[in-house]
Scaffold this active site. Sequence first.
Site, PDB file in Angstrom:
ATOM      1  CG  HIS A  59      -0.377   0.216   2.528  1.00 58.26           C
ATOM      2  ND1 HIS A  59       0.331  -0.761   3.197  1.00 58.26           N
ATOM      3  CD2 HIS A  59      -0.371   1.297   3.334  1.00 58.26           C
ATOM      4  CE1 HIS A  59       0.725  -0.294   4.364  1.00 58.26           C
ATOM      5  NE2 HIS A  59       0.330   0.961   4.480  1.00 58.26           N
ATOM      6  CG  HIS A  61      -0.223   5.781   3.900  1.00 58.90           C
ATOM      7  ND1 HIS A  61      -1.554   5.533   4.115  1.00 58.90           N
ATOM      8  CD2 HIS A  61       0.458   4.796   4.540  1.00 58.90           C
ATOM      9  CE1 HIS A  61      -1.682   4.440   4.856  1.00 58.90           C
ATOM     10  NE2 HIS A  61      -0.467   3.975   5.119  1.00 58.90           N
ATOM     11  CE1 TYR A 147      12.338   1.393  -2.963  1.00 61.68           C
ATOM     12  CE2 TYR A 147      11.604   0.139  -1.059  1.00 61.68           C
ATOM     13  CZ  TYR A 147      12.379   0.246  -2.184  1.00 61.68           C
ATOM     14  OH  TYR A 147      13.219  -0.782  -2.548  1.00 61.68           O
TER      15      TYR A 147
END
Length: 170
Positions: A59, A61, A147
Amino acid sequence: MPNYRRSRVPGACYFFTVTLADRDQTLLIDHIDLLRASVRRVKSRRPFIINAWVTLPDHLHCIWTLPEGDDDFPNRWKAIKGSFSKQLPNIETRSTTQHRRRERGIWQRRYWEHQIRNDEDYWRHMDYVHWNPVKHGWVNRATEWPYSSFHRAVKEGIYPPNWGDDTTNT
């Protein structure tokens, strides 16, 4: 069928959580260059500001600010997801509905969106984005996760390099 309502305010700042359909996959970091290229491609056609971003294996954000007069984050996400998916081999398991809709089955269909309401809300979400790899146990310190926009935020003086080392800061 549910009627999803999204806050659509032109020029607003938004927090997003976007997730893979299969949470056991690591596609997002395995193919980080493809994801980054997809975001750049969409951003070049439909500009927006990336205030913060973290990509985890399953996932991501991020916080975006849209241009004045523009509230179209749904089509930006559709384009990013589509661009990323088209670059991957077509090997995932798909449901009958996904076949019928010509969906790849890589992403969860929906995503979480939250309109940032004020400065306190903004900074709370900035911290959440940058702390997330630590929260999920991928690293011990925010600075260790490659990342993440945390590194850019440190260069810009937004965070000290040791931010989060003392958990009372988060």
